[in-house]
Design a protein around this motif. Structure first.
Motif, short mmCIF file in Angstrom:
data_model
loop_
_atom_site.label_atom_id
_atom_site.label_comp_id
_atom_site.label_asym_id
_atom_site.label_seq_id
_atom_site.Cartn_x
_atom_site.Cartn_y
_atom_site.Cartn_z
N ALA A 62 0.83 -1.20 0.00
CA ALA A 62 0.00 0.00 0.00
C ALA A 62 0.87 1.25 0.00
CB ALA A 62 -0.91 -0.02 1.21
N LEU A 81 1.60 2.07 -3.40
CA LEU A 81 0.39 2.62 -4.02
C LEU A 81 0.32 4.13 -3.77
CD1 LEU A 81 -2.05 1.11 -5.42
CD2 LEU A 81 -3.27 1.40 -3.27
N THR A 140 -4.97 5.79 -5.95
CA THR A 140 -5.96 5.42 -4.94
C THR A 140 -6.71 4.21 -5.47
OG1 THR A 140 -7.77 6.73 -5.83
CG2 THR A 140 -6.26 7.85 -4.32
N LEU A 141 -7.50 3.62 -4.58
CA LEU A 141 -8.22 2.40 -4.98
C LEU A 141 -9.21 2.70 -6.11
CD1 LEU A 141 -8.85 0.79 -1.48
CD2 LEU A 141 -7.08 0.22 -3.14
N ASP A 167 -8.69 4.44 -8.60
CA ASP A 167 -8.01 4.52 -9.89
C ASP A 167 -8.05 3.19 -10.64
OD1 ASP A 167 -7.29 7.21 -9.72
OD2 ASP A 167 -5.51 6.74 -8.53
N PHE A 168 -8.40 2.15 -9.92
CA PHE A 168 -8.43 0.82 -10.54
C PHE A 168 -9.85 0.51 -11.01
CE2 PHE A 168 -4.78 0.87 -7.86
CZ PHE A 168 -3.83 0.06 -8.47
N ALA A 169 -9.90 -0.15 -12.13
CA ALA A 169 -11.22 -0.57 -12.60
C ALA A 169 -11.79 -1.59 -11.64
CB ALA A 169 -11.08 -1.18 -14.00
N ASP A 224 -10.71 -5.08 -11.95
CA ASP A 224 -9.26 -5.31 -11.82
C ASP A 224 -8.93 -5.72 -10.37
OD1 ASP A 224 -6.57 -5.32 -11.93
OD2 ASP A 224 -6.35 -3.29 -12.75
N SER A 237 -5.54 -4.14 -7.18
CA SER A 237 -5.48 -3.48 -5.87
C SER A 237 -5.73 -4.48 -4.75
CB SER A 237 -6.50 -2.36 -5.80
OG SER A 237 -7.80 -2.89 -5.89
N ASP A 238 -6.43 -5.57 -5.08
CA ASP A 238 -6.64 -6.60 -4.05
C ASP A 238 -5.32 -7.23 -3.64
OD1 ASP A 238 -9.25 -6.01 -4.36
OD2 ASP A 238 -9.75 -7.78 -5.55
N GLN A 245 -4.04 -5.22 -0.94
CA GLN A 245 -4.71 -5.48 0.35
C GLN A 245 -4.30 -6.83 0.92
OE1 GLN A 245 -8.81 -4.51 0.88
NE2 GLN A 245 -8.84 -3.11 -0.86
N LEU A 246 -4.19 -7.81 0.03
CA LEU A 246 -3.77 -9.14 0.51
C LEU A 246 -2.37 -9.09 1.10
CD1 LEU A 246 -5.14 -11.58 -2.20
CD2 LEU A 246 -5.65 -11.63 0.25
#
Lengths: 518, 186
Positions: free
Chosen positions: A112, A115, A121-122, A124-126, A129, A132-133, A136-137
């Motif tokens: 993160a 990022l 930022t989150l 910004d991702f489709a 997609d 971004s996960d 987080q993972l």
């Protein structure tokens, strides 16, 4: 009827792939995704793909034509100024082979922090997609690692606490795993069982059991440790390597799904407790017996006197006996109370003062002249004046008891010698008073029992007494930091010596009188 | 609730009222957990017991305690454990609030044992958004209020927040609440 092929219009395509780039065969950029253009301003239409987004990593070794021809190959592009890496694939836009190419991908952002650094930022991702996960993972993974470290640290701390508790315990503790292998044994276990255990490591549970049972008193049945139920307690008496009574407690460890994970045994030495309990019972029995004898006498004579009229001289003789027996009772009770007080107070009520020993001895001995006659008491107090730090009352009582015994057990016309002794000792000189009689003496076994409560050298009862005198003498002397020594020869006599530490005389002490009285 | 919630609550009580108070909270609640595994689900009853016990130990009404916990969650816990992720949630409060629904959807996919609340974010104008909160857990409306207030502080965007209580859900006894977040003009 041919199937309809649907495609996204340009604006929806741009929203769905915010990090895409479209480039021609010369690898010149024609179109750039909105978010990519924002975070990498030099990636713009007209720029050379190889300059602003060169392939990187393992992809760099793959000929670009291969990446273009095989859209199932992963393509990694890097934006050198920001360090941004894009992960995706390259497709040719149709129809035919002349159309431009499109790179569809997302930033590869494993943390993160990265990022945020890239200004993403989150949103910004489709939504489709999952890039971004990954971030987080990765964060969840990092927290799980932190948890693991904290749990490990906690476990280490608890293990240290447990080990300290085990090692500080005066009782033996041994743990076996499910296979019966020892996982922990504290130092006290070895102290308790000593030579019974072979080698530095305690043996397997089965061997441990066989060693313990082999050393146990065969007259008392006992179960193997491996069969003790969970939470049970029992006692086992070992004859080897030394006689010892152990209280055993067992705990079965419950592992996953209720399967036994092993067992812990707790061994406590209760030899002393058991002996004390036995002695208490014995003492109560003996004390009751000693009290009952004079009481029965008093009770019996009282009944007789109440039931009948007796001549005056007979009545008087009965009353004299009753008086003598009740006096014995009073003495017995007083001495028992003295002993109880010593045990309860442990010397806290001791009134220690500097005492000149010779005058004290003289005073006690003079009090015995009448009682001891026709026996002679020979005082040999020729040593220099000595002072002791002692409790006057208790020292007087101790001398009284010893002298009383000497008189009682000595034949008439015999001599009792009282002698003052001095011996070198550390940290200071010791002063002794010995009392030597020519009485009945004692055997070695009698001598070994001399301090036991209610012990009498003459068990016939012909010689009066409570059997507590020498017990008190020893207790008094030890409270005052002294010792008692007794030597005896059966039929020849006994010498009792009371030893105390010598004390410096007070500055205002008068010169003593040396005595040699007979 | 996942362990991070309990851990955060513990941190707040320790920081604000001391470790002795936390020991008292645990003892009163009958909870004997030394370490909360952050991503591990724990029974909701445990968390509720801790909160109720804490209200008695520290002498704050449950609503005030939960609201304070909301502040702590955003400004301390989330910042400490998910700081960069929190910042990646949006450049502004409004952007963050719009990302909330996605955030919890993704968390649910990654940690399927958890039952996160559902958030919705609806623009009601240039200066107002409506946050919908729905959870099977009752009684946490003050906590959500505290969260929104904490976010306002985090993004340094002063806002007025109006809690619009909703009816208790009939099916699961949970909660359905709304919050109007209003940016004052000027």
């Amino acid at each position: 009827m041919s199937a309809t092929k649907y495609t996204l219009d340009a604006s929806r395509f741009a929203a769905a792939f915010p990090f895409h780039v479209v480039f021609n065969h010369a690898r010149t950029l024609l179109q750039v995704g909105e978010v990519l253009a924002r975070i990498a301003p030099d990636v713009r239409p007209g720029a050379a793909l190889d300059q602003v987004l060169p392939t990187t990593g393992s992809t760099a070794e793959v000929p670009f034509d291969e990446l273009v021809r095989q859209p199932n190959l992963v393509a990694l592009l890097k934006h050198p100024p920001s360090g941004l890496m894009l992960r995706g694939a390259i497709h040719q836009l149709g129809p035919g082979d002349n159309g431009p190419f499109v790179f569809l991908g997302s930033p590869w952002v494993p943390t993160a922090t990265e990022l945020v650094r890239l200004g993403l930022t989150l949103s910004d991702f489709a939504a489709h997609d999952a890039a971004s996960d990954v971030t987080q993972l990765a964060q969840i993974h990092r927290l799980a690692q932190d948890d693991l470290r904290r749990l490990n640290q906690l476990q280490r701390t608890q293990q240290e606490e447990l080990n300290a508790l085990l090692e500080l315990s005066p009782d033996g503790i041994i743990a076996f795993n499910r296979e019966g292998v020892v996982t922990h044994a504290n130092a006290s276990l070895r102290s308790l069982l000593g030579a019974l255990l072979p080698g530095p490591t305690p043996p397997h549970l089965a061997v441990f059991d066989s060693l313990l049972l082999a050393a146990a008193n065969p007259a008392i049945p006992c179960v193997p440790c491996s069969e003790l139920p969970d939470g049970s307690h029992d006692t086992i008496e070992l004859l080897r390597p030394r006689p010892i009574i152990l209280q055993r407690s067992a705990r079965v460890l419950h592992g996953a799904a209720g399967v036994s994970a092993g067992r812990v045994l707790y061994l406590r030495d209760i030899t002393h407790e058991t002996e004390v309990a036995r002695m208490k019972t014995e003492f109560l029995t003996t004390a009751a017996h000693e009290l009952r004898t004079p009481l029965a006498s008093v009770h019996g004579f009282t009944e007789l006197l109440l039931a009948e009229e007796f001549p005056r001289d007979v009545s008087r003789e009965m009353l004299t006996t009753m008086h003598r027996q009740s006096s014995l009772l009073v003495k017995l009770v007083n001495e028992l109370l003295d002993l109880a007080r010593i045990e309860a107070r442990a010397g806290k009520d001791l009134q220690v003062e500097l005492l000149p020993l010779v005058p004290l001895l003289r005073e006690v001995v003079e009090g015995f002249y009448l009682e001891s006659a026709p026996r002679r008491i020979l005082l040999n107090l020729s040593a220099a004046a000595v002072w002791v730090a002692a409790d006057r009352v208790k020292l007087t009582q101790a001398v009284n008891n010893v002298l009383s015994n000497a008189c009682k057990y000595s034949p008439q016309d015999s001599t009792i010698q009282v002698q003052l002794l001095v011996r070198e000792s550390r940290p200071r000189q010791e002063v002794g008073v010995s009392f030597t009689d020519q009485g009945i003496g004692m055997t070695e076994s009698q001598l070994a029992q001399i301090y036991e409560r209610f012990f009498r050298a003459d068990p016939s009862g012909a010689v009066g007494g409570t059997g507590l005198g020498m017990t008190l003498v020893k207790e008094f002397l030890e409270l005052m930091g002294g010792t008692v020594e007794v030597t005896s020869t059966l039929g020849a006599g006994t010498t009792v010596t009371l030893w105390l530490q010598a004390a410096a005389p007070p500055e205002d002490a008068q010169a003593p009188r040396n005595s040699n009285l007979a | 609730m996942y362990g991070l919630v309990n851990r955060s609550f513990e941190d707040m009580v320790r920081a604000r009222w001391g470790s002795t108070a936390w020991e008292a909270v645990c003892a009163r609640a009958g909870v004997d957990v030394q370490v909360y595994v952050l991503n591990e689900p724990y029974p909701d009853d445990l968390t509720y017991a801790l909160v109720m016990s804490a209200t008695e130990v520290v002498g704050l009404p449950p609503a005030d305690l939960l609201r304070e916990f909301g502040h702590h969650w955003v400004l301390q816990t989330a910042n400490q454990f998910h700081g960069p992720l929190l910042r990646a949630g949006g450049h502004t409060l409004r952007e963050f609030l719009h990302n909330l629904p996605n955030f919890h959807t993704r968390v649910l996919m990654m940690l399927p044992g958890l039952l996160p609340p559902k958030f919705t974010c609806l623009d009601l104008g240039e200066r107002v958004v409506s946050i919908g909160y729905r959870s099977h857990r009752p009684g946490l409306a003050p906590f959500v209020l505290g969260l929104l207030e904490g976010l306002s502080q985090l993004f340094q965007e002063p806002v007025n927040i109006t809690h619009v209580p909703g009816p208790a859900l009939a099916a699961d006894g949970g909660a359905s609440e709304s919050y109007l977040v209003h940016w004052p003009s000027g």
